[in-house]
Design an enzyme around this catalytic site. Sequence first.
Site, mmCIF file in Angstrom:
data_model
loop_
_atom_site.group_PDB
_atom_site.id
_atom_site.type_symbol
_atom_site.label_atom_id
_atom_site.label_comp_id
_atom_site.label_asym_id
_atom_site.label_seq_id
_atom_site.Cartn_x
_atom_site.Cartn_y
_atom_site.Cartn_z
ATOM 1 N N ASP A 90 0.850 -1.191 0.000
ATOM 2 C CA ASP A 90 0.000 0.000 0.000
ATOM 3 C C ASP A 90 0.891 1.248 0.000
ATOM 4 O OD1 ASP A 90 -1.772 2.198 1.078
ATOM 5 O OD2 ASP A 90 -3.205 0.545 1.102
ATOM 6 N N ILE A 91 0.532 2.244 -0.804
ATOM 7 C CA ILE A 91 1.349 3.461 -0.873
ATOM 8 C C ILE A 91 1.103 4.401 0.308
ATOM 9 C CG2 ILE A 91 1.655 3.362 -3.368
ATOM 10 C CD1 ILE A 91 -0.458 5.619 -3.566
ATOM 11 N N ASN A 133 -12.768 -3.275 2.619
ATOM 12 C CA ASN A 133 -13.614 -2.086 2.745
ATOM 13 C C ASN A 133 -14.641 -2.154 1.618
ATOM 14 O OD1 ASN A 133 -11.989 -1.149 4.847
ATOM 15 N ND2 ASN A 133 -10.682 -0.004 3.461
ATOM 16 N N GLN A 139 -13.474 2.738 1.134
ATOM 17 C CA GLN A 139 -12.982 2.130 -0.104
ATOM 18 C C GLN A 139 -12.729 3.271 -1.084
ATOM 19 O OE1 GLN A 139 -15.531 -0.760 -2.059
ATOM 20 N NE2 GLN A 139 -13.942 -1.276 -3.550
ATOM 21 N N SER A 140 -11.493 3.377 -1.559
ATOM 22 C CA SER A 140 -11.142 4.472 -2.458
ATOM 23 C C SER A 140 -10.876 4.014 -3.885
ATOM 24 C CB SER A 140 -9.933 5.243 -1.918
ATOM 25 O OG SER A 140 -8.827 4.387 -1.785
ATOM 26 N N HIS A 197 -10.314 -5.541 -3.165
ATOM 27 C CA HIS A 197 -8.974 -5.830 -2.666
ATOM 28 C C HIS A 197 -9.017 -6.049 -1.160
ATOM 29 C CE1 HIS A 197 -9.503 -1.449 -2.508
ATOM 30 N NE2 HIS A 197 -8.600 -1.417 -1.536
ATOM 31 N N LEU A 198 -8.155 -6.952 -0.716
ATOM 32 C CA LEU A 198 -8.057 -7.318 0.688
ATOM 33 C C LEU A 198 -6.822 -6.660 1.284
ATOM 34 C CD1 LEU A 198 -9.006 -9.169 3.071
ATOM 35 C CD2 LEU A 198 -7.462 -10.905 2.145
ATOM 36 N N HIS A 199 -7.018 -5.865 2.321
ATOM 37 C CA HIS A 199 -5.897 -5.265 3.043
ATOM 38 C C HIS A 199 -5.345 -6.289 4.033
ATOM 39 C CE1 HIS A 199 -6.646 -0.926 2.046
ATOM 40 N NE2 HIS A 199 -7.839 -1.434 1.757
#
Length: 112
Positions: A30-31, A85, A92-93, A98-100
């Site tokens: 993640d950035i 999310n 959620q952006s 996707h799974l964090h």
Amino acid sequence: MPDTLFSKIIRKEIPAKIQYEDEKYLVIHDIQPAAPVHLLVIPKKAIATLNDLEPADAELVGGAFLVAKKIMRDMGQTDYRCVFNCGPGAQQSVFHLHLHILAGRSFSWPPG
């Protein structure tokens, strides 16, 4: 489904720090990490949110957790959090499922 940041990363049109890749998933760092270890397990199949899942996607979603387990084991992490999310109200952006995976620090509940 509209083209997303993640679909461009999957196609290698945008660079990302890739931790793992196979035929079904891409795992990137993640950035904007929320923990010392913060990875995203991104299915290569484009699905906008959890609300858009179909019964046929059950194996894909379950497989994301197996990928998370493998990555954490390979990184020597035994304690970690996995989060999906769903929707803008849940932060959620990028509207590509996707799974964090978060690890490397203690977590509390409720999240904070």
